[in-house]
Motif scaffolding. Sequence first.
Motif, mmCIF file in Angstrom:
data_model
loop_
_atom_site.group_PDB
_atom_site.id
_atom_site.type_symbol
_atom_site.label_atom_id
_atom_site.label_comp_id
_atom_site.label_asym_id
_atom_site.label_seq_id
_atom_site.Cartn_x
_atom_site.Cartn_y
_atom_site.Cartn_z
ATOM 1 N N GLY A 1 0.682 -1.086 -0.095
ATOM 2 C CA GLY A 1 -0.068 0.327 0.243
ATOM 3 C C GLY A 1 0.473 1.343 0.263
ATOM 4 O O GLY A 1 0.139 2.108 -0.674
ATOM 5 N N ALA A 2 2.087 1.512 0.975
ATOM 6 C CA ALA A 2 2.892 3.020 1.342
ATOM 7 C C ALA A 2 3.782 2.829 -0.272
ATOM 8 O O ALA A 2 3.338 3.346 -1.173
ATOM 9 C CB ALA A 2 3.383 2.526 2.070
ATOM 10 N N LYS B 1 1.718 6.005 -8.059
ATOM 11 C CA LYS B 1 0.948 6.967 -7.862
ATOM 12 C C LYS B 1 1.075 7.525 -8.385
ATOM 13 O O LYS B 1 0.423 8.383 -8.699
ATOM 14 C CB LYS B 1 -0.295 6.727 -6.920
ATOM 15 N N LYS B 2 1.730 8.114 -7.266
ATOM 16 C CA LYS B 2 1.632 9.997 -7.582
ATOM 17 C C LYS B 2 2.569 10.468 -8.466
ATOM 18 O O LYS B 2 2.559 11.111 -8.891
ATOM 19 C CB LYS B 2 2.405 10.137 -6.078
ATOM 20 N N VAL C 1 1.959 -2.077 -11.194
ATOM 21 C CA VAL C 1 2.279 -3.679 -10.853
ATOM 22 C C VAL C 1 4.217 -3.676 -11.066
ATOM 23 O O VAL C 1 4.427 -4.554 -9.943
ATOM 24 C CB VAL C 1 3.088 -3.983 -12.451
ATOM 25 N N LEU C 2 4.496 -2.167 -10.911
ATOM 26 C CA LEU C 2 5.989 -1.732 -10.325
ATOM 27 C C LEU C 2 6.177 -2.146 -8.580
ATOM 28 O O LEU C 2 6.920 -2.244 -8.403
ATOM 29 C CB LEU C 2 6.611 -0.671 -11.596
ATOM 30 N N GLY C 3 5.150 -0.997 -8.880
ATOM 31 C CA GLY C 3 4.888 -0.621 -6.661
ATOM 32 C C GLY C 3 4.938 -1.898 -6.915
ATOM 33 O O GLY C 3 5.608 -2.200 -5.226
ATOM 34 N N ASP D 1 -2.461 7.369 -20.421
ATOM 35 C CA ASP D 1 -1.292 8.492 -19.280
ATOM 36 C C ASP D 1 -1.308 9.111 -19.940
ATOM 37 O O ASP D 1 -1.159 10.540 -20.538
ATOM 38 C CB ASP D 1 -0.880 8.193 -18.145
ATOM 39 N N LEU D 2 -1.669 8.514 -21.773
ATOM 40 C CA LEU D 2 -0.846 9.461 -22.091
ATOM 41 C C LEU D 2 -2.086 10.361 -23.428
ATOM 42 O O LEU D 2 -1.514 11.224 -24.628
ATOM 43 C CB LEU D 2 0.449 9.212 -23.870
ATOM 44 N N GLY D 3 -2.793 9.759 -22.865
ATOM 45 C CA GLY D 3 -3.826 10.323 -23.482
ATOM 46 C C GLY D 3 -4.301 9.878 -25.007
ATOM 47 O O GLY D 3 -4.765 10.130 -25.778
ATOM 48 N N LEU D 4 -4.044 8.585 -25.382
ATOM 49 C CA LEU D 4 -4.128 7.843 -26.523
ATOM 50 C C LEU D 4 -5.027 6.910 -26.671
ATOM 51 O O LEU D 4 -5.338 5.996 -28.114
ATOM 52 C CB LEU D 4 -2.650 7.732 -27.175
#
Length: 748
Positions: A19-20, A26-27, A33-35, A140-143
Motif C-alpha cells: 500500500g505504501a 501512483k503519485k 504492477v511495478l510498485g 496516461d498519454l491520452g492516446l
Amino acid sequence: MSELPALIQDLALILIVAGAVTLIFKKLKQPLVLGYIVAGFLVSPHMPYTASVVDMSNIHLWADIGVMFLLFSLGLDFSFKKILRMGASPIISTMCIIFSMSMLGMLVGHVFGWSKMDCIFLGGMLAMSSTTIIYKAFDDLGLRQQQFTGLVMSVLILEDILAIVMMVMLSAIANGSVEGGQMLTSVLKIGFFLILWLVVGIFAIPLLLRKVRKLINAEVLLIVSLGLCCAMAVFSTKVGFSSAFGAFIMGSILAETIEAERIEKLVEPVKNLFGAIFFVSVGMLVDPHIIIEYALPIFLLIMTILIGQSVFGSFAFMLGGESLKSAMRCGFSMAQIGEFSFIIASLGLSLGVISDFLYPVVVAVSVITTFLTPYMIRLATPAYNALEHRLPSRLIRAMNQLSMSRPNTTERSKWKQLLTQMAIYTVVYGILSAAVIAVMFMLFHPFMNKVLPEGWYANAITGVLTVVLISPFLRAMVMKKNHSEEWKVLWAESNRNRLPLMFTILVRGFIAATFVFYVCKRVTNFAPAIILTLGIVAVVLMVASRGVKRRSILLERLFINNLRSRDIEAQVHGKKRPLYEGRLLDRDIHIADFEIPQNSLWAGMTLMQLNLGHKYGVHVSSILRGANRQNIPDGKDVLFPLDRIQVIGSDTQLAAMHQALEREVRHEDMELEKREMKLRQLIIGQDSPFIGKTLEESNLRSEYNCMVVGLEEGKENLSPFRPSRRFAEGDIIWVVGEEDDLQRLLHC
C-alpha cells in the motif's frame, strides 16, 4: 493468548508495504504492477534492512490463487466472438510477433550458453507484451481514442489467448512430450477440451443464471462466479492442464452471459487483492546479486525487446495491412514484457525445468522496459519521420500498400464456405458426442453394473441410452447446412455439383455411423459387419425421426440464444455500436468513445454551445445516457455528467478534443470540509439590526449567505417564516449556512 499465525503476519506486512509503495508509484504516475514488484523486493529475504516474510510457501500458494483470478478476470473481458470479428489482420500480426520474438529470445539464450529449457521458456517470456502496462500507458498519454491503439489492443488480446495455449505446450515440453506425435496429441487434446468446455458452458451456464436470476443478488453472484471459476480450475488440473487455463475458460464462458459486466465488477476487488500478492511474490524472487552478475544478459535482453518489437512488430502490423506510420506506432508500443512473462517464469520454476537466475533476470528486464514504454510510444512518430526522409518515396509507398490480410471476400468460393462450415459443425458435434459417450461409459455404465449384476442388461441399457443421447448431435452432423443458401446455389448452378454435394452427406453419415459403431462394439459381441449395419440403420432412423429433429433444433436454438444474449441485451439497452463503425473510407477517420467527467464544464451545455465541429473538426454521432442511445443528435441536445459520446474524427482531432475535455473541469474544492452546512438557532435580541425588517430587507441571503428555515413558536414543528413577516424582539429562528457565515450572523 495464542500466537498470531505466520500467514496473518506475512499478509499484514505485504499489504502495508504494498500500500505504501503503490501510493508513491501512483503519485509518480507509474504502473502499479511495478510498485507491487518493488514492495515484494523490500519484504524479501534478499533485503536485509527491512522486515521479511516468514513463510514463503504460503505466499506462493496465495500467488497461485492470484494467477487464477487474474486469468479469470481476463477471460471475463474476453469474447471469442471478438476474435471472429477481428478478421485475419490481427491474427497475422500476432503470429508474426510471437514467432519472431520467441526465436530472438531463444537465440539470445543460446548465445549465453543457457540450457535448452531456459532458452525455450525465455522465448515464450519475450514474446508476451503486457496488456496492463500498455493500456495504462495509452491512458496516461491520452492516446486511447486513437485508431492505432485499437489495433494494438486486438493483438494483445490474441497474445493473451496464445499465452494460455503456450503455457499448456510448455508444460507438455517440460514433461518430456517433445516428439511430433506427442505434441500433436497435446494440441488435439487442448482443442478437444477447449471446444467441449466452451460449447457445454455457453449452453448450460447462461441457462442456469437465467433460471435463478431473481434469487441472485451481488453477494450470491460473486460466490457463484468464484465457485464456477475454482470448479473449472480443479477440472482443468484433473485432465492435465493448469488451473489458470481452466479459470480463463470459465471467465470466457461467463463473458457471454448478460451478467458478465456485473460479475466483472464484483470480482475486481478479489482479483486486485490476490493479483497484488502475486506481483509481490514476483518481487520477492529478485536477487540483487543475480542482477549484478547477469547485468550483460539483462542489457542485451532489453535491447532485444526494444529493437525486436520496433522492427519485427512494425513489420508484423504491415503484414496485417497497416500503413508504415500506423505499423510503427503499433510496433513501438509493444516494446516491453509484463504479467504473462512472470506467469510463464513461475510455471517454469514450479515444474523445476528452468534455472533460478532466469526469474529475477526477467523481472529486471520487465521493470526497465516498463519504464521505457511511454518513451518508446512517443518515439514512434519521430522515427517514422526520420525514416520517411531517408528512404525513397517509392519504397515508402510500396510499404504503405503492403497488405496480406485483406482478401476480397466476394471472391471466396461458395464451395469453400460450405465445406468450412460443414467441417466446423462436424468437429463440434463430434466432440459433444465423444464427451457424452465418455461420460456414459466412465460413470453410468459402472453404476448400472452394480445395480444390475447381470452384465447383459447393464450393457443394453447403457448402449441404448447413449445412442439416444447423442442422436440430436449425430443428426445435426449429417443434416446441417443441407438446406443453406450456399447448398441451394451450388445445386442450382450445375448438375456437376450435385454428386459432390450428395457425397458430403454420405461422408458425414459415415462419420456419424462410426460413433454408433463404437457404442455397439463396447456393449455387444456382434460381428463388425452386423454392428456397422446397425450403425447405418440407426443414423437413417435419426435423420428420419421428427422427434430427434425437434430436439436437435431446440438445442441449437438455445445455444445460439445464449451465445447472443449479451449482444441482444446491449442492443436493447442502447449499448450496441452502430454498424458503420470501422467501415469509414478514410483510414485516419474512426469512431472513439468519450465519457463526460462528473466535474466537467461541458456538462449542462448544448452541442451548439460547445461547437465541437468548429473547434476540433469532429462530429458527435451518438449520445449514450444510461440505457438509452440517441443517434445523430442536434445542436439543442444537452450533455450531462457521465454521458458517453461517440465522436468521429481523425487521430489529431480526437486527441485535441480529449485534451480539452480533461482540461475544462471544475477543480476540486480544497476546503470542502469547511463548507459543510450547519443548522443553528438564533434569538432576535433587542439590539438586533434585523428588528422590523422582512426577510428580503434583512439581506440574510445576499450579505450573510444564510437561509431561514423556520420559526420556533412552542409547537412540535417549526412554523414557516413568511416573506412579509417582520422580525420582532424575542423571535426564535432556525438558520442554515456555512460555519463562518453563521458566526458572522450570530455576532452581528
